[in-house]
Design a protein around this motif. Sequence first.
Motif, PDB file in Angstrom:
ATOM      1  N   LEU A 140       0.803  -1.343  -0.038  1.00 49.28           N
ATOM      2  CA  LEU A 140      -0.077   0.112  -0.036  1.00 49.28           C
ATOM      3  C   LEU A 140       0.816   1.316   0.108  1.00 49.28           C
ATOM      4  O   LEU A 140       0.535   2.111  -0.719  1.00 49.28           O
ATOM      5  CB  LEU A 140      -0.933   0.028   1.130  1.00 49.28           C
ATOM      6  CG  LEU A 140      -2.229  -0.987   1.141  1.00 49.28           C
ATOM      7  CD1 LEU A 140      -2.634  -0.997   2.272  1.00 49.28           C
ATOM      8  CD2 LEU A 140      -3.091  -0.400   0.105  1.00 49.28           C
ATOM      9  N   ALA A 141       1.990   1.230   0.683  1.00 46.70           N
ATOM     10  CA  ALA A 141       2.840   2.327   0.894  1.00 46.70           C
ATOM     11  C   ALA A 141       3.617   2.722  -0.555  1.00 46.70           C
ATOM     12  O   ALA A 141       3.725   3.810  -1.248  1.00 46.70           O
ATOM     13  CB  ALA A 141       4.000   2.113   1.774  1.00 46.70           C
ATOM     14  N   MET A 142       3.760   1.540  -1.131  1.00 41.90           N
ATOM     15  CA  MET A 142       4.439   1.797  -2.652  1.00 41.90           C
ATOM     16  C   MET A 142       3.466   2.315  -3.696  1.00 41.90           C
ATOM     17  O   MET A 142       3.972   2.770  -4.514  1.00 41.90           O
ATOM     18  CB  MET A 142       4.988   0.376  -3.040  1.00 41.90           C
ATOM     19  CG  MET A 142       6.225   0.030  -2.079  1.00 41.90           C
ATOM     20  SD  MET A 142       6.992  -1.439  -2.789  1.00 41.90           S
ATOM     21  CE  MET A 142       7.653  -0.775  -4.071  1.00 41.90           C
ATOM     22  N   TYR A 143       2.162   1.974  -3.313  1.00 41.65           N
ATOM     23  CA  TYR A 143       1.276   2.478  -4.478  1.00 41.65           C
ATOM     24  C   TYR A 143       1.011   3.907  -4.485  1.00 41.65           C
ATOM     25  O   TYR A 143       0.772   4.258  -3.360  1.00 41.65           O
ATOM     26  CB  TYR A 143      -0.154   1.541  -4.208  1.00 41.65           C
ATOM     27  CG  TYR A 143      -1.162   1.685  -5.265  1.00 41.65           C
ATOM     28  CD1 TYR A 143      -0.931   1.678  -6.829  1.00 41.65           C
ATOM     29  CD2 TYR A 143      -2.331   2.539  -4.947  1.00 41.65           C
ATOM     30  CE1 TYR A 143      -1.985   2.038  -7.704  1.00 41.65           C
ATOM     31  CE2 TYR A 143      -3.066   3.366  -5.831  1.00 41.65           C
ATOM     32  CZ  TYR A 143      -2.813   2.935  -7.229  1.00 41.65           C
ATOM     33  OH  TYR A 143      -3.747   3.262  -8.079  1.00 41.65           O
ATOM     34  N   ASP A 144       1.032   4.419  -5.725  1.00 43.19           N
ATOM     35  CA  ASP A 144       0.901   5.977  -5.754  1.00 43.19           C
ATOM     36  C   ASP A 144      -0.127   6.043  -6.782  1.00 43.19           C
ATOM     37  O   ASP A 144      -0.001   5.820  -7.933  1.00 43.19           O
ATOM     38  CB  ASP A 144       2.398   6.632  -6.366  1.00 43.19           C
ATOM     39  CG  ASP A 144       1.877   8.256  -6.416  1.00 43.19           C
ATOM     40  OD1 ASP A 144       0.756   8.655  -6.254  1.00 43.19           O
ATOM     41  OD2 ASP A 144       3.046   8.709  -7.209  1.00 43.19           O
ATOM     42  N   PRO A 145      -1.549   6.410  -6.347  1.00 46.62           N
ATOM     43  CA  PRO A 145      -2.551   6.462  -7.231  1.00 46.62           C
ATOM     44  C   PRO A 145      -2.227   7.484  -8.505  1.00 46.62           C
ATOM     45  O   PRO A 145      -2.899   7.280  -9.469  1.00 46.62           O
ATOM     46  CB  PRO A 145      -3.653   7.060  -6.538  1.00 46.62           C
ATOM     47  CG  PRO A 145      -3.058   7.358  -5.288  1.00 46.62           C
ATOM     48  CD  PRO A 145      -1.751   6.772  -5.143  1.00 46.62           C
ATOM     49  N   ASP A 146      -1.098   8.378  -8.432  1.00 50.95           N
ATOM     50  CA  ASP A 146      -0.962   9.317  -9.351  1.00 50.95           C
ATOM     51  C   ASP A 146       0.508   8.862 -10.029  1.00 50.95           C
ATOM     52  O   ASP A 146       1.068   9.738 -10.832  1.00 50.95           O
ATOM     53  CB  ASP A 146      -0.694  10.709  -8.846  1.00 50.95           C
ATOM     54  CG  ASP A 146      -1.872  11.271  -8.375  1.00 50.95           C
ATOM     55  OD1 ASP A 146      -3.230  10.901  -8.840  1.00 50.95           O
ATOM     56  OD2 ASP A 146      -1.982  11.784  -7.173  1.00 50.95           O
TER      57      ASP A 146
END
Length: 135
Positions: A96-102
């Motif tokens: 989750l921390a690695m995922y960047d929605p942008d």
Amino acid sequence: MTAQPTAETPVAGTADQQESAPVVDSLFSQTYQACMDEAAGTTTTMQDCMNAEQQRRETRLTAQRNKVAAGLNPERVKAFNDALSAWDTLRKSGSLAMYDPDGGTLSPLMASLWYLEQTARMTHWVDGMLENVDP
């Protein structure tokens, strides 16, 4: 070819050093590696490869986990389950921390790869535990 993480990375050196170096085991199956090669950088296909490998790893992890737990005394079973629970929290939170929605199409791919790597590493660890459990 897409470079994949390995359990060990050999040190570059002379031909004599490379001949005596231990064989490097990939964290991932040959099926996964072939799928990633065929994906040729197409992110949706790469994600499909990761999803299939994740399912294979989860299935193996569950089976091996149950075998290990069956061979441990109650105190070790608790410690084993606590370790797996803490690892699962790390695996999920790290992804989750690695995922960047942008972050474009690469961001979910990188988060998925990290999650898959953690699963593969834990599968190897549980396999090792099974080797050291009395039947």
